[in-house]
Design a protein around this motif. Structure first.
Motif, PDB file in Angstrom:
ATOM      1  N   ARG B 186       0.831  -1.208   0.000  1.00 46.25           N
ATOM      2  CA  ARG B 186       0.000   0.000   0.000  1.00 46.25           C
ATOM      3  C   ARG B 186       0.869   1.262   0.000  1.00 46.25           C
ATOM      4  N   ARG B 187       1.855   1.265   0.870  1.00 46.22           N
ATOM      5  CA  ARG B 187       2.734   2.431   0.948  1.00 46.22           C
ATOM      6  C   ARG B 187       3.418   2.696  -0.393  1.00 46.22           C
ATOM      7  N   MET B 188       3.907   1.634  -1.026  1.00 42.00           N
ATOM      8  CA  MET B 188       4.576   1.780  -2.304  1.00 42.00           C
ATOM      9  C   MET B 188       3.636   2.361  -3.348  1.00 42.00           C
ATOM     10  N   VAL B 189       2.454   1.774  -3.441  1.00 40.64           N
ATOM     11  CA  VAL B 189       1.509   2.223  -4.463  1.00 40.64           C
ATOM     12  C   VAL B 189       1.090   3.668  -4.230  1.00 40.64           C
ATOM     13  N   GLU B 190       0.863   4.004  -2.971  1.00 41.16           N
ATOM     14  CA  GLU B 190       0.409   5.364  -2.703  1.00 41.16           C
ATOM     15  C   GLU B 190       1.493   6.397  -2.990  1.00 41.16           C
ATOM     16  N   SER B 191       2.721   6.061  -2.667  1.00 41.30           N
ATOM     17  CA  SER B 191       3.774   7.050  -2.924  1.00 41.30           C
ATOM     18  C   SER B 191       4.082   7.135  -4.414  1.00 41.30           C
ATOM     19  N   ALA B 192       3.909   6.021  -5.133  1.00 44.99           N
ATOM     20  CA  ALA B 192       4.159   6.054  -6.569  1.00 44.99           C
ATOM     21  C   ALA B 192       3.065   6.813  -7.308  1.00 44.99           C
ATOM     22  N   ASN B 193       1.928   6.958  -6.668  1.00 46.51           N
ATOM     23  CA  ASN B 193       0.882   7.794  -7.214  1.00 46.51           C
ATOM     24  C   ASN B 193       0.331   7.276  -8.540  1.00 46.51           C
ATOM     25  N   ILE B 194       0.352   5.971  -8.706  1.00 45.17           N
ATOM     26  CA  ILE B 194      -0.106   5.444  -9.977  1.00 45.17           C
ATOM     27  C   ILE B 194      -1.614   5.212  -9.997  1.00 45.17           C
ATOM     28  N   VAL B 195      -2.225   5.174  -8.833  1.00 50.45           N
ATOM     29  CA  VAL B 195      -3.675   5.004  -8.797  1.00 50.45           C
ATOM     30  C   VAL B 195      -4.271   6.035  -7.846  1.00 50.45           C
ATOM     31  N   GLU B 196      -5.578   6.237  -7.952  1.00 49.64           N
ATOM     32  CA  GLU B 196      -6.249   7.158  -7.041  1.00 49.64           C
ATOM     33  C   GLU B 196      -7.560   6.534  -6.595  1.00 49.64           C
ATOM     34  N   PRO B 197      -7.969   6.813  -5.362  1.00 49.51           N
ATOM     35  CA  PRO B 197      -9.230   6.244  -4.860  1.00 49.51           C
ATOM     36  C   PRO B 197     -10.423   6.842  -5.594  1.00 49.51           C
ATOM     37  N   THR B 198     -11.412   6.011  -5.849  1.00 55.14           N
ATOM     38  CA  THR B 198     -12.606   6.513  -6.523  1.00 55.14           C
ATOM     39  C   THR B 198     -13.573   7.129  -5.528  1.00 55.14           C
ATOM     40  N   GLY B 199     -13.395   6.808  -4.248  1.00 53.28           N
ATOM     41  CA  GLY B 199     -14.352   7.256  -3.243  1.00 53.28           C
ATOM     42  C   GLY B 199     -15.361   6.167  -2.916  1.00 53.28           C
ATOM     43  N   GLU B 200     -15.551   5.252  -3.834  1.00 54.60           N
ATOM     44  CA  GLU B 200     -16.449   4.118  -3.621  1.00 54.60           C
ATOM     45  C   GLU B 200     -15.724   3.023  -2.827  1.00 54.60           C
ATOM     46  N   ARG B 201     -16.531   2.130  -2.313  1.00 54.41           N
ATOM     47  CA  ARG B 201     -15.951   0.952  -1.676  1.00 54.41           C
ATOM     48  C   ARG B 201     -16.600  -0.300  -2.257  1.00 54.41           C
ATOM     49  N   LEU B 202     -15.837  -1.347  -2.249  1.00 51.55           N
ATOM     50  CA  LEU B 202     -16.356  -2.616  -2.731  1.00 51.55           C
ATOM     51  C   LEU B 202     -17.248  -3.214  -1.654  1.00 51.55           C
ATOM     52  N   GLU B 203     -18.518  -3.506  -1.997  1.00 52.20           N
ATOM     53  CA  GLU B 203     -19.418  -4.043  -0.980  1.00 52.20           C
ATOM     54  C   GLU B 203     -19.589  -5.544  -1.148  1.00 52.20           C
ATOM     55  N   GLY B 204     -20.215  -6.124  -0.176  1.00 48.75           N
ATOM     56  CA  GLY B 204     -20.492  -7.555  -0.252  1.00 48.75           C
ATOM     57  C   GLY B 204     -19.320  -8.416   0.133  1.00 48.75           C
ATOM     58  N   THR B 205     -18.297  -7.822   0.696  1.00 50.20           N
ATOM     59  CA  THR B 205     -17.213  -8.654   1.217  1.00 50.20           C
ATOM     60  C   THR B 205     -17.612  -9.174   2.588  1.00 50.20           C
ATOM     61  N   ARG B 206     -16.931 -10.163   3.039  1.00 48.82           N
ATOM     62  CA  ARG B 206     -17.237 -10.769   4.334  1.00 48.82           C
ATOM     63  C   ARG B 206     -16.509 -10.005   5.457  1.00 48.82           C
ATOM     64  N   HIS B 207     -16.024  -8.819   5.166  1.00 46.97           N
ATOM     65  CA  HIS B 207     -15.206  -8.082   6.157  1.00 46.97           C
ATOM     66  C   HIS B 207     -15.241  -6.596   5.832  1.00 46.97           C
ATOM     67  N   ARG B 208     -14.319  -5.877   6.349  1.00 46.15           N
ATOM     68  CA  ARG B 208     -14.246  -4.440   6.111  1.00 46.15           C
ATOM     69  C   ARG B 208     -14.160  -4.149   4.613  1.00 46.15           C
ATOM     70  N   PRO B 209     -15.064  -3.306   4.108  1.00 48.67           N
ATOM     71  CA  PRO B 209     -15.108  -3.089   2.649  1.00 48.67           C
ATOM     72  C   PRO B 209     -13.948  -2.230   2.172  1.00 48.67           C
ATOM     73  N   PRO B 210     -13.186  -2.722   1.212  1.00 48.06           N
ATOM     74  CA  PRO B 210     -11.996  -2.013   0.753  1.00 48.06           C
ATOM     75  C   PRO B 210     -12.325  -0.855  -0.191  1.00 48.06           C
ATOM     76  N   GLN B 211     -11.473   0.124  -0.170  1.00 45.71           N
ATOM     77  CA  GLN B 211     -11.535   1.253  -1.085  1.00 45.71           C
ATOM     78  C   GLN B 211     -11.329   0.770  -2.519  1.00 45.71           C
ATOM     79  N   LEU B 212     -12.099   1.372  -3.435  1.00 49.26           N
ATOM     80  CA  LEU B 212     -11.850   1.096  -4.854  1.00 49.26           C
ATOM     81  C   LEU B 212     -10.909   2.156  -5.416  1.00 49.26           C
ATOM     82  N   TYR B 213     -10.065   1.737  -6.316  1.00 51.77           N
ATOM     83  CA  TYR B 213      -9.116   2.650  -6.943  1.00 51.77           C
ATOM     84  C   TYR B 213      -9.293   2.635  -8.442  1.00 51.77           C
ATOM     85  N   ARG B 214      -8.796   3.668  -9.066  1.00 49.53           N
ATOM     86  CA  ARG B 214      -8.721   3.667 -10.520  1.00 49.53           C
ATOM     87  C   ARG B 214      -7.342   4.148 -10.923  1.00 49.53           C
TER      88      ARG B 214
END
Lengths: 245, 245
Positions: B186-214
């Motif tokens: 996560r740290r690597m990807v965020e500092s490389a700035n190659i993706v950005e969060p969409t603001g949405e989250r993936l639903e229907g997971t069996r746990h904490r819903p993760p952020q979606l990125y584009r």
DNA sequence: CACGGTAAAAGTCAGAATGACTATAAGTGA
DNA sequence: TCACTTATAGTCATTCTGACTTTTACCGTG
């Protein structure tokens, strides 16, 4: 669509080579240079172009590039690597697909080079308008050289068998276009283990005589041409292709 | 040696494509896979081979690779990059120079793919003995993929428009063949700035819903095809080639 | 034969990047 | 409400990097 079709309709294959060396300009500064040849026939007659030739059916690509280079410029690099295949429909009036190689050669190895009215050296940042898409090709070759020098040992292609760290550093400086700290450069080179000291020192300097180094052939970490994959240790599984096993 | 020579003696040009995707094996593990087609004529009739076709004289190389791929497999990747030109004299009974492209495609984009007795998916580490030098070509494409995933954003080629970091990490894990620490990734990807969060989250997971990125299109640091050099910001001096200025 | 100039070679140090690891948050299904 | 799972945040020691200083060994000159 297979046999007996006139060769005019079918794409023609050619090979060309971008070969760089380092040579001093009028003020004595080292700069990147490459040989160009003048076209003696249409299209683009009279314009400068990369050395090359049509591919003969009994020649491998790399051999064809090497022998065309030797025939037109007299140069014989130790190392020749495929750059890219250029095949835009409109890059030439006929349909020509050019497979372009690139190479480096040491300044002293350019001694036997042909130089004439039709074969000349140009500094890489003073290339005139060339035939076909050859300006684009040179741009791309420069980009490859600059990005590759940082993670491979291509720099050694510009030097002879032995050299000092200062000479090696100068190659990097010219290619990257910026000065490098001698101490940090030494540290980097020594830890990368790409060269080893010969034990000799360069004499006749006006100061402390520097250690001479040579290429350390023990491990080669350059990314390989696919044709040499079978012999490279970088790839763990050589599998079926060629050889015994 | 120029006009009217029978085309049998002159080298023939073909284009082929290595296209990778990720698909689950029997046990549900994601693995690298690629489509192969069975040859229906000599030479090597009946053997599996890369999808490809002879180059037509009015087609650009990349377009030819793309349309041959579409015609034989039904696949249409967003991204296609030249891999290498293979031209050893002995790689085929006739003299064929193959210009090979490689591409990636997301698992869900392979839905419309043709699959039949003569077109099938193979896991990258279970490729049978292929026609010509196609085993070697695949080895090389794999090497390129693995070395390129570390310094570019090619991994996104395996994913759809939006994805979670866990999905992106899985791509890296499958390609590199090792597990990666989620936090460090996560740290690597965020500092490389190659993706950005969409603001949405993936639903229907069996746990904490993760952020979606584009994909973050703002800056593209991939090394470019030479043909796109003119539009790339990586190269400072576009100079004469094309465009205004 | 001491002296000043020059570049080689070695060493120092702070900040950035990296890998291994721990802790907390926020959902689900039971 | 609880057990479980994964997202996400944070810690810490090590390594890497760039900028910089010091010492060494030769040359040419007076």
């Amino acid at each position: 669509m297979n046999a007996g079709v006139s060769s005019a309709r079918t794409p023609v294959l050619a090979v060309s080579t971008v070969i760089f060396t380092l040579r001093p300009d009028a003020s004595g500064e080292m700069r990147l240079a490459l040989p160009l040849v003048r076209r003696i026939r249409a299209p683009h007659q009279g314009k400068w172009a990369l050395p090359g030739a049509p591919l003969k059916s009994n020649e491998d690509l790399q051999a064809a590039a090497g022998s065309a280079l030797l025939a037109t410029t007299g140069l014989e690099p130790r190392y020749l690597e495929q750059l890219y295949a250029f095949g835009q429909v409109d890059r030439s009036p006929d349909r020509v697909v050019s497979i372009v190689y690139w190479a480096l050669i040491g300044s002293d190895e350019t001694a036997g080079a042909i130089e004439s009215e039709n074969v000349q050296w140009f500094f890489a940042d003073e290339v005139p308008e060339l035939a076909f898409d050859h300006n684009l090709i040179i741009e791309y070759a420069l980009w490859r050289l600059r990005s590759k020098i940082e993670y491979s040992r291509v720099a050694l292609g510009f030097l002879g068998d032995t050299f000092t760290l200062a000479q090696l550093r100068e190659v990097y400086e010219v290619v990257l276009g910026k000065r490098l700290d001698p101490g940090n450069f030494r540290r980097m080179v020594e830890s990368a283990n790409i060269v080893e000291p010969t034990g000799e020192r360069l004499e006749g300097t006006r100061h402390r005589p520097p250690q001479l180094y040579r290429y350390n052939a023990s491990q080669d970490l350059t990314d390989p041409d696919p044709l040499t994959l079978r012999t490279t240790s970088t790839r763990p599984n050589a599998r079926d292709l060629g050889a015994a096993s």
